[in-house]
Design a protein around this motif. Structure first.
Motif, PDB file in Angstrom:
ATOM      1  N   ALA A  45       0.699  -1.209  -0.089  1.00 28.01           N
ATOM      2  CA  ALA A  45       0.015   0.036   0.014  1.00 28.01           C
ATOM      3  C   ALA A  45       0.813   1.409   0.013  1.00 28.01           C
ATOM      4  O   ALA A  45       0.651   2.163  -0.726  1.00 28.01           O
ATOM      5  CB  ALA A  45      -0.916  -0.046   1.312  1.00 28.01           C
ATOM      6  N   ALA A  46       1.983   1.355   0.778  1.00 28.10           N
ATOM      7  CA  ALA A  46       2.704   2.432   0.887  1.00 28.10           C
ATOM      8  C   ALA A  46       3.561   2.492  -0.552  1.00 28.10           C
ATOM      9  O   ALA A  46       3.769   3.591  -1.015  1.00 28.10           O
ATOM     10  CB  ALA A  46       3.942   2.089   2.064  1.00 28.10           C
ATOM     11  N   CYS A  47       3.874   1.545  -0.995  1.00 25.04           N
ATOM     12  CA  CYS A  47       4.555   1.629  -2.427  1.00 25.04           C
ATOM     13  C   CYS A  47       3.473   2.214  -3.243  1.00 25.04           C
ATOM     14  O   CYS A  47       3.989   2.916  -4.204  1.00 25.04           O
ATOM     15  CB  CYS A  47       5.093   0.180  -2.862  1.00 25.04           C
ATOM     16  N   THR A  48       2.419   1.806  -3.467  1.00 22.00           N
ATOM     17  CA  THR A  48       1.369   2.331  -4.422  1.00 22.00           C
ATOM     18  C   THR A  48       1.178   3.710  -4.113  1.00 22.00           C
ATOM     19  O   THR A  48       1.312   4.685  -5.133  1.00 22.00           O
ATOM     20  CB  THR A  48       0.179   1.347  -4.455  1.00 22.00           C
ATOM     21  N   CYS A  49       1.036   3.966  -3.027  1.00 21.19           N
ATOM     22  CA  CYS A  49       0.825   5.527  -2.510  1.00 21.19           C
ATOM     23  C   CYS A  49       1.935   6.525  -3.204  1.00 21.19           C
ATOM     24  O   CYS A  49       1.798   7.343  -3.550  1.00 21.19           O
ATOM     25  CB  CYS A  49       0.667   5.602  -1.181  1.00 21.19           C
ATOM     26  N   LEU A  50       3.166   5.664  -2.726  1.00 20.07           N
ATOM     27  CA  LEU A  50       4.480   6.541  -3.144  1.00 20.07           C
ATOM     28  C   LEU A  50       4.625   6.682  -4.666  1.00 20.07           C
ATOM     29  O   LEU A  50       4.865   7.877  -5.197  1.00 20.07           O
ATOM     30  CB  LEU A  50       5.703   5.780  -2.834  1.00 20.07           C
ATOM     31  N   LYS A  51       4.062   5.750  -5.492  1.00 22.72           N
ATOM     32  CA  LYS A  51       4.074   5.755  -6.815  1.00 22.72           C
ATOM     33  C   LYS A  51       3.237   6.888  -7.286  1.00 22.72           C
ATOM     34  O   LYS A  51       3.408   7.656  -8.249  1.00 22.72           O
ATOM     35  CB  LYS A  51       3.885   4.426  -7.589  1.00 22.72           C
ATOM     36  N   THR A  52       1.876   6.995  -6.755  1.00 21.13           N
ATOM     37  CA  THR A  52       1.016   7.945  -7.210  1.00 21.13           C
ATOM     38  C   THR A  52       1.178   9.176  -6.820  1.00 21.13           C
ATOM     39  O   THR A  52       1.370  10.084  -7.726  1.00 21.13           O
ATOM     40  CB  THR A  52      -0.486   7.516  -6.383  1.00 21.13           C
ATOM     41  N   LEU A  53       1.864   9.379  -5.694  1.00 25.27           N
ATOM     42  CA  LEU A  53       2.540  10.651  -5.448  1.00 25.27           C
ATOM     43  C   LEU A  53       3.683  11.085  -6.230  1.00 25.27           C
ATOM     44  O   LEU A  53       3.737  12.296  -6.578  1.00 25.27           O
ATOM     45  CB  LEU A  53       3.093  10.699  -3.659  1.00 25.27           C
ATOM     46  N   LEU A  82      13.772  11.969  -8.588  1.00 22.68           N
ATOM     47  CA  LEU A  82      13.127  10.836  -8.115  1.00 22.68           C
ATOM     48  C   LEU A  82      14.564  10.039  -7.690  1.00 22.68           C
ATOM     49  O   LEU A  82      14.458   9.328  -6.838  1.00 22.68           O
ATOM     50  CB  LEU A  82      12.693   9.803  -9.398  1.00 22.68           C
ATOM     51  N   GLY A  83      15.802  10.294  -8.178  1.00 22.41           N
ATOM     52  CA  GLY A  83      17.175   9.872  -7.646  1.00 22.41           C
ATOM     53  C   GLY A  83      17.129  10.366  -6.094  1.00 22.41           C
ATOM     54  O   GLY A  83      17.509   9.630  -5.375  1.00 22.41           O
ATOM     55  N   LEU A  84      16.733  11.887  -5.950  1.00 26.03           N
ATOM     56  CA  LEU A  84      16.876  12.081  -4.413  1.00 26.03           C
ATOM     57  C   LEU A  84      15.713  11.387  -3.636  1.00 26.03           C
ATOM     58  O   LEU A  84      16.103  10.933  -2.556  1.00 26.03           O
ATOM     59  CB  LEU A  84      16.517  13.583  -4.459  1.00 26.03           C
ATOM     60  N   ALA A  85      14.572  11.180  -4.319  1.00 27.12           N
ATOM     61  CA  ALA A  85      13.502  10.436  -3.487  1.00 27.12           C
ATOM     62  C   ALA A  85      13.906   8.906  -3.258  1.00 27.12           C
ATOM     63  O   ALA A  85      13.658   8.428  -2.061  1.00 27.12           O
ATOM     64  CB  ALA A  85      12.270  10.479  -4.198  1.00 27.12           C
ATOM     65  N   SER A  86      14.457   8.214  -4.286  1.00 27.88           N
ATOM     66  CA  SER A  86      15.104   6.706  -3.971  1.00 27.88           C
ATOM     67  C   SER A  86      16.248   6.862  -2.937  1.00 27.88           C
ATOM     68  O   SER A  86      16.179   5.664  -2.255  1.00 27.88           O
ATOM     69  CB  SER A  86      15.444   6.224  -4.967  1.00 27.88           C
ATOM     70  N   ILE A 138      11.908   3.566  -4.261  1.00 31.95           N
ATOM     71  CA  ILE A 138      10.693   4.736  -4.477  1.00 31.95           C
ATOM     72  C   ILE A 138      11.019   5.236  -6.044  1.00 31.95           C
ATOM     73  O   ILE A 138      12.015   5.734  -6.151  1.00 31.95           O
ATOM     74  CB  ILE A 138      11.032   5.887  -3.292  1.00 31.95           C
ATOM     75  N   SER A 139      10.169   4.756  -6.704  1.00 34.80           N
ATOM     76  CA  SER A 139      10.302   4.975  -8.380  1.00 34.80           C
ATOM     77  C   SER A 139       9.088   4.709  -8.662  1.00 34.80           C
ATOM     78  O   SER A 139       8.290   3.550  -8.552  1.00 34.80           O
ATOM     79  CB  SER A 139      11.344   3.932  -8.676  1.00 34.80           C
ATOM     80  N   PRO A 140       8.519   5.312  -9.879  1.00 37.49           N
ATOM     81  CA  PRO A 140       7.200   5.014 -10.430  1.00 37.49           C
ATOM     82  C   PRO A 140       7.428   3.587 -11.250  1.00 37.49           C
ATOM     83  O   PRO A 140       6.279   3.193 -11.747  1.00 37.49           O
ATOM     84  CB  PRO A 140       7.184   6.100 -11.791  1.00 37.49           C
ATOM     85  N   SER A 141       8.584   3.251 -11.499  1.00 36.19           N
ATOM     86  CA  SER A 141       8.828   1.962 -12.074  1.00 36.19           C
ATOM     87  C   SER A 141       8.624   0.744 -11.234  1.00 36.19           C
ATOM     88  O   SER A 141       8.804  -0.486 -11.835  1.00 36.19           O
ATOM     89  CB  SER A 141       9.985   1.861 -13.013  1.00 36.19           C
ATOM     90  N   THR A 142       8.607   0.745  -9.891  1.00 40.61           N
ATOM     91  CA  THR A 142       8.713  -0.343  -9.034  1.00 40.61           C
ATOM     92  C   THR A 142       7.227  -0.868  -9.195  1.00 40.61           C
ATOM     93  O   THR A 142       6.287  -0.408  -9.170  1.00 40.61           O
ATOM     94  CB  THR A 142       8.637   0.339  -7.648  1.00 40.61           C
ATOM     95  N   CYS A 154       4.799  -2.865  -7.126  1.00 41.97           N
ATOM     96  CA  CYS A 154       4.229  -2.851  -5.897  1.00 41.97           C
ATOM     97  C   CYS A 154       3.722  -4.166  -5.684  1.00 41.97           C
ATOM     98  O   CYS A 154       4.003  -4.543  -4.227  1.00 41.97           O
ATOM     99  CB  CYS A 154       3.481  -1.666  -5.558  1.00 41.97           C
ATOM    100  N   SER A 155       3.221  -4.870  -6.411  1.00 46.61           N
ATOM    101  CA  SER A 155       2.772  -6.318  -6.149  1.00 46.61           C
ATOM    102  C   SER A 155       3.771  -6.988  -5.839  1.00 46.61           C
ATOM    103  O   SER A 155       3.676  -8.272  -5.353  1.00 46.61           O
ATOM    104  CB  SER A 155       1.970  -6.970  -7.405  1.00 46.61           C
ATOM    105  N   LYS A 156       5.294  -6.838  -5.882  1.00 46.25           N
ATOM    106  CA  LYS A 156       6.158  -7.809  -5.759  1.00 46.25           C
ATOM    107  C   LYS A 156       6.867  -7.552  -4.552  1.00 46.25           C
ATOM    108  O   LYS A 156       7.955  -8.066  -4.183  1.00 46.25           O
ATOM    109  CB  LYS A 156       7.286  -7.668  -6.815  1.00 46.25           C
ATOM    110  N   VAL A 157       6.369  -6.253  -3.827  1.00 43.46           N
ATOM    111  CA  VAL A 157       7.211  -5.882  -2.533  1.00 43.46           C
ATOM    112  C   VAL A 157       6.639  -6.785  -1.547  1.00 43.46           C
ATOM    113  O   VAL A 157       5.336  -7.173  -1.377  1.00 43.46           O
ATOM    114  CB  VAL A 157       6.572  -4.427  -2.280  1.00 43.46           C
ATOM    115  N   THR A 158       7.526  -7.296  -0.737  1.00 43.60           N
ATOM    116  CA  THR A 158       7.024  -8.234   0.373  1.00 43.60           C
ATOM    117  C   THR A 158       7.375  -7.765   1.762  1.00 43.60           C
ATOM    118  O   THR A 158       7.977  -6.616   1.861  1.00 43.60           O
ATOM    119  CB  THR A 158       7.723  -9.763   0.261  1.00 43.60           C
TER     120      THR A 158
END
Length: 116
Positions: free
Chosen positions: A71-79, A88-92, A106-110, A112-116
């Motif tokens: 959920a956090a990953c999805t939110c970060l991508k949306t933001l 995005l280099g600074l963000a990651s 932290i990247s739009p290309s992550t 999120c379904s594979k985050v464990t």
């Protein structure tokens, strides 16, 4: 923050609430609020504001389950897609600068379904 900045944050919060039909204890609205001190850093770099690291640490401690982290990953991508001019280099690299480890970039290309 000027009037347009407040409007952008409000719009992002609404988008996050709509997108965050995901389960878990992480809400996009709360995440956006926690990370709002980071916006200038994401755009300009420089010293990381203490409030920004506090937000990253709060995110890390709140994301206890796989569903929370996804959920956090999805939110970060949306933001990240909602604001123009973000580095995005600074963000990651931010979690490491704040002494926090998160199990995804932290990247739009992550994916999120594979985050464990």
């Amino acid at each position: 923050m000027g009037g347009s900045g407040v409007m952008k944050v409000a719009c992002v919060l609404v988008i996050c609430m709509v997108v965050a039909g995901v389960e878990g204890s992480i809400s996009c609205g709360k995440l956006a609020t926690e990370l709002s001190p980071c916006l200038d850093y994401f755009k300009k770099g420089g010293a990381v504001p203490p409030g920004c690291c506090s937000g990253i640490k709060a995110l890390s401690s709140a994301a206890k389950t796989t569903a929370d982290r996804q959920a956090a990953c999805t939110c970060l991508k949306t933001l990240s897609k909602s604001y123009s001019g973000l580095n995005l280099g600074l963000a990651s690299g931010l979690p490491g600068k704040c002494g926090v480890s998160i199990p995804y970039k932290i990247s739009p290309s992550t994916d999120c379904s594979k985050v464990t």
